[in-house]
Each structure stands twice: as C-alpha cells, then as structure tokens.
Write an enzyme that holds these catalytic residues in place. Sequence first.
Site, PDB file in Angstrom:
ATOM      1  N   TYR A 196      -6.201 -14.098  19.086  1.00 29.24           N
ATOM      2  CA  TYR A 196      -5.804 -14.259  20.491  1.00 29.24           C
ATOM      3  C   TYR A 196      -6.630 -13.295  21.364  1.00 29.24           C
ATOM      4  O   TYR A 196      -7.162 -12.296  20.871  1.00 29.24           O
ATOM      5  CB  TYR A 196      -4.296 -13.978  20.603  1.00 29.24           C
ATOM      6  CG  TYR A 196      -3.755 -14.060  21.998  1.00 29.24           C
ATOM      7  CD1 TYR A 196      -3.720 -15.283  22.679  1.00 29.24           C
ATOM      8  CD2 TYR A 196      -3.285 -12.924  22.663  1.00 29.24           C
ATOM      9  CE1 TYR A 196      -3.249 -15.355  23.971  1.00 29.24           C
ATOM     10  CE2 TYR A 196      -2.809 -12.999  23.956  1.00 29.24           C
ATOM     11  CZ  TYR A 196      -2.797 -14.220  24.607  1.00 29.24           C
ATOM     12  OH  TYR A 196      -2.336 -14.286  25.888  1.00 29.24           O
ATOM     13  N   THR A 198      -6.285 -10.819  23.199  1.00 25.53           N
ATOM     14  CA  THR A 198      -6.106  -9.358  23.219  1.00 25.53           C
ATOM     15  C   THR A 198      -6.261  -8.724  21.833  1.00 25.53           C
ATOM     16  O   THR A 198      -6.067  -7.515  21.690  1.00 25.53           O
ATOM     17  CB  THR A 198      -4.696  -9.005  23.722  1.00 25.53           C
ATOM     18  OG1 THR A 198      -3.743  -9.639  22.852  1.00 25.53           O
ATOM     19  CG2 THR A 198      -4.465  -9.456  25.153  1.00 25.53           C
ATOM     20  N   LYS A 199      -6.569  -9.517  20.825  1.00 27.30           N
ATOM     21  CA  LYS A 199      -6.526  -8.994  19.458  1.00 27.30           C
ATOM     22  C   LYS A 199      -7.795  -8.200  19.096  1.00 27.30           C
ATOM     23  O   LYS A 199      -8.738  -8.131  19.876  1.00 27.30           O
ATOM     24  CB  LYS A 199      -6.292 -10.142  18.476  1.00 27.30           C
ATOM     25  CG  LYS A 199      -4.888 -10.748  18.622  1.00 27.30           C
ATOM     26  CD  LYS A 199      -3.803  -9.737  18.338  1.00 27.30           C
ATOM     27  CE  LYS A 199      -2.406 -10.308  18.319  1.00 27.30           C
ATOM     28  NZ  LYS A 199      -1.816 -10.567  19.643  1.00 27.30           N
ATOM     29  N   ASN A 200      -7.788  -7.644  17.869  1.00 29.22           N
ATOM     30  CA  ASN A 200      -8.863  -6.725  17.448  1.00 29.22           C
ATOM     31  C   ASN A 200     -10.230  -7.381  17.526  1.00 29.22           C
ATOM     32  O   ASN A 200     -11.214  -6.744  17.892  1.00 29.22           O
ATOM     33  CB  ASN A 200      -8.589  -6.224  16.028  1.00 29.22           C
ATOM     34  CG  ASN A 200      -7.292  -5.447  15.954  1.00 29.22           C
ATOM     35  OD1 ASN A 200      -6.619  -5.260  16.975  1.00 29.22           O
ATOM     36  ND2 ASN A 200      -6.935  -4.984  14.796  1.00 29.22           N
ATOM     37  N   ILE A 201     -10.306  -8.648  17.105  1.00 29.12           N
ATOM     38  CA  ILE A 201     -11.437  -9.496  17.482  1.00 29.12           C
ATOM     39  C   ILE A 201     -10.840 -10.781  18.029  1.00 29.12           C
ATOM     40  O   ILE A 201      -9.693 -11.122  17.722  1.00 29.12           O
ATOM     41  CB  ILE A 201     -12.421  -9.804  16.317  1.00 29.12           C
ATOM     42  CG1 ILE A 201     -11.740 -10.601  15.210  1.00 29.12           C
ATOM     43  CG2 ILE A 201     -13.085  -8.546  15.794  1.00 29.12           C
ATOM     44  CD1 ILE A 201     -12.719 -11.210  14.204  1.00 29.12           C
TER      45      ILE A 201
END
Length: 401
Positions: A196, A198-201
């Site tokens: 998603y 906002t995620k880490n990638i």
Amino acid sequence: MFMPHEKLAIQGGKPLRDQFLPFHRPFIGEEEIAEVTAALRSGWITTGPRTKAFEEKFRQYIGSPHAVGLNSCTAGLHLSLEAAGVGEGDEVITSPITFASTANVIVHQRATPVFVDVEPGTLNINSELIEQSITPRTKAIIPVHLAGHPCDMDEITKIAQQHGLTVIEDAAHALESEYRGKKIGTISPFTAFSFYATKNITTGEGGMLTVLDDEVEEKVRILSLHGISRDAWKRYSDEGYRHWEILYAGYKYNMFDLQAAVGLHQMDRIDQFRENRKKYVTRYNEAFKEILEVEPLRTKPDVKHAHHIYPILLNLNMLTADRDQIMNAIQAENIGIGIHFRAVHLHPFYRDKFGFQPGKLPIAEDASQRILSLPLYPGMSEEDLEDVISVVKKVIAVFQK
Ligand SMILES: Cc1ncc(COP(=O)(O)O)c(C=O)c1O
C-alpha cells in the site's frame, strides 16, 4: 525554536512549520517510472512477465519457497483463510490493535474473530493469553507484527502445533523483519505483506503472500484469479490455446504488471529505506528520553525490527489534554499524524455484530486512547525530523500538568 508555553497554532499562534509535512510520502524513483512506461509500451499491462519477475525477486529476498503477487495484503489474508479451510462457525484468534482488514477477512469467511489482548511495550498479541481463548472451534491465529516488530513466533507456532491451528501472519508492516534469525515470511504456512502507498515499499496498492507448501501455493494462485485452472497470461502464449476450467469460486485478487513494474525497483531500495528509518527512530528515541509524557514502543532482543512506523503512547495522566486534542494540536503546527490503531473490537460493526464491550482487553483499550504515530519515511529530511521533535515538545509543554 519555540519558547516554553508559546501559544500553539491551534490556539491562534503561528505554526512551527510553514509547510505541511505529510504523515507519509512514497519515494518513487526514475527507474520505477521508466519501468511502468516500458510496461505500458510493451502491450502487456495485466498479470504477466513483470509480475512473475517481481514475485521471484520478492521470494528470493524473503527466502520463502513461494511468493504469490496479489492486489493487496487484505487479499492475501483472505485467501489464506480460504485455503486453510476456515469457514462458517469457526473462530480465528487475532490482535485488536490492527487495521480493519485483519478482522474483516475473518468475517468474510463467516467465521468469528476472537481478540486476544496485546502485551505492553510492543502492543503485539500477548502469546501468554492465546491458549485460554482457544475453543474446539478455533481454526487459525493471525498474529500482526505491529510497526514491524515481530510477534513471539516460537510461542505462537508451538501453541498452533499443539492445537492443530493454522498460523497466518499479518506482515503488512514487516517486510524486513526477522524473528530469532528467521525472516518473517519463512516461519508460518501463510504470511501476507502489503505494498500500500504508505508501506515500507509500495506499488500503490498491492500485496504478496508467501506460502511454504507447493500444493497450497497452487491453490492460492488459482483462488486469486477466479478459481480458474491456468494463469491468464499463458492462455494466449505460443503454446497454443488451452481451455481453462473453473475449479473454485475464486476471487479477482491478482497483481498486474503496472504494479509489479514499480515493485521491481522498490525492491532494490529496501535496505536503504530501512537504514534511513532506523536512523530516524534512533533520533526520535533519544529526543523523547527526556519527555516523560511520551513513551515510544519497545524493541525486544532477538528481533530485527522493520521500523515501518513510529508509534508513541502519551502518558495522559501527566497531561491536561487527551490524545485527540494533542493530535489536533500537532497537526495544526503542520505535522501529519497517523493512528495505528484504535482497537478493532470496539468499532461499531464489531460491537454491534459480536457484542464486544469495553473492559475485556485492558492493554489494547488503554493503548487505543493514547497512541499516535509520527512521520517516518526516507523522503523526510533531517530538518523535517527535527521539526517533528520540536512540535511534540512545544505541544507537550503547553499541555503538561
Ligand atoms: C496491520 C495491517 N494489516 C493489513 C493491512 C492491509 O493491507 P492492504 O492495504 O495491502 O490490503 C494493513 C494496511 O494498511 C495493515 O496496516
């Protein structure tokens, strides 16, 4: 700098920052943009070669036998429950401090979510409380690695084995996480990751499910694309036309090549992104040591923390304002804030459908009132980070008892 007890922006004062610092901004490089363009020009934009390549790159990074590209982590959690045979009347144990979808997918299977309280410090499911919630109907456990701090997987795996339960890990935050030297994604039969925004990638929207068993992988893959028997991209290849068959009433959960085009290059940035976040977490922790009103979450030994987000707990008994007032005051100073999470069992749907009442899960319910997340992403500059710290100090100084 600010003077102690300077008027806050929310009280009509001047915001500490002129420009709003968003809670998150994804980092998308020229490589991602070029790859999406190449995919668009290639004529193959749905599930195809780039999805395959991304799955393989991800699989190798995690070190799991299989990785199935999906359109979300939610899809991965849902398919795992379906593949594990969780259905009507079954119970699934999970954490109340999680995103909506961890619990919603249990309801989609007409099963009942059973929330077990979290442990103080990490706010992960308290493995010591799991066993007392197991009944003859319990089929699965979904531990959630909050903020990327791994749950106690040895204890959870042991309990699951003793009671014949399937473990499905919600690793939406835990791409880089390791538990006692093992990468998250290699421990349980199912582990779902999120890409998603906002995620880490990120791939904008997207997810990956790692699976240990060959046959289960095949089933999950089929379920992810309408329950039909072959991958769509092979249908029109030069092997000649082969009829597809519907084996299950499956879902439309497949990842497609425009997402994978982004993901392929985000993979190359994982370590750099995490290093950056880790550096910022160290600075936040150091800055908040002297502010007793602010309590960062803790990190246990024996884990590699993904540092996906930076949640803090406010010590409300030392403050004259509640979390929402403090959050609004921070936002008014032009700093974006997130909440991860308000306990799921007390949301209207869960209260109404299952009759959950406050008082049963004290640690989670207390954290729900006190938690907020500060910005943490590689696109932030060190000055941005210092602004966040100054704003927290400014707001706390005004609301200190
Ligand atoms: C803990 C947790 N689980 C699951 C999800 C769902 O991820 P997705 O949006 O990829 O479906 C999220 C996403 O925000 C999350 O934070």
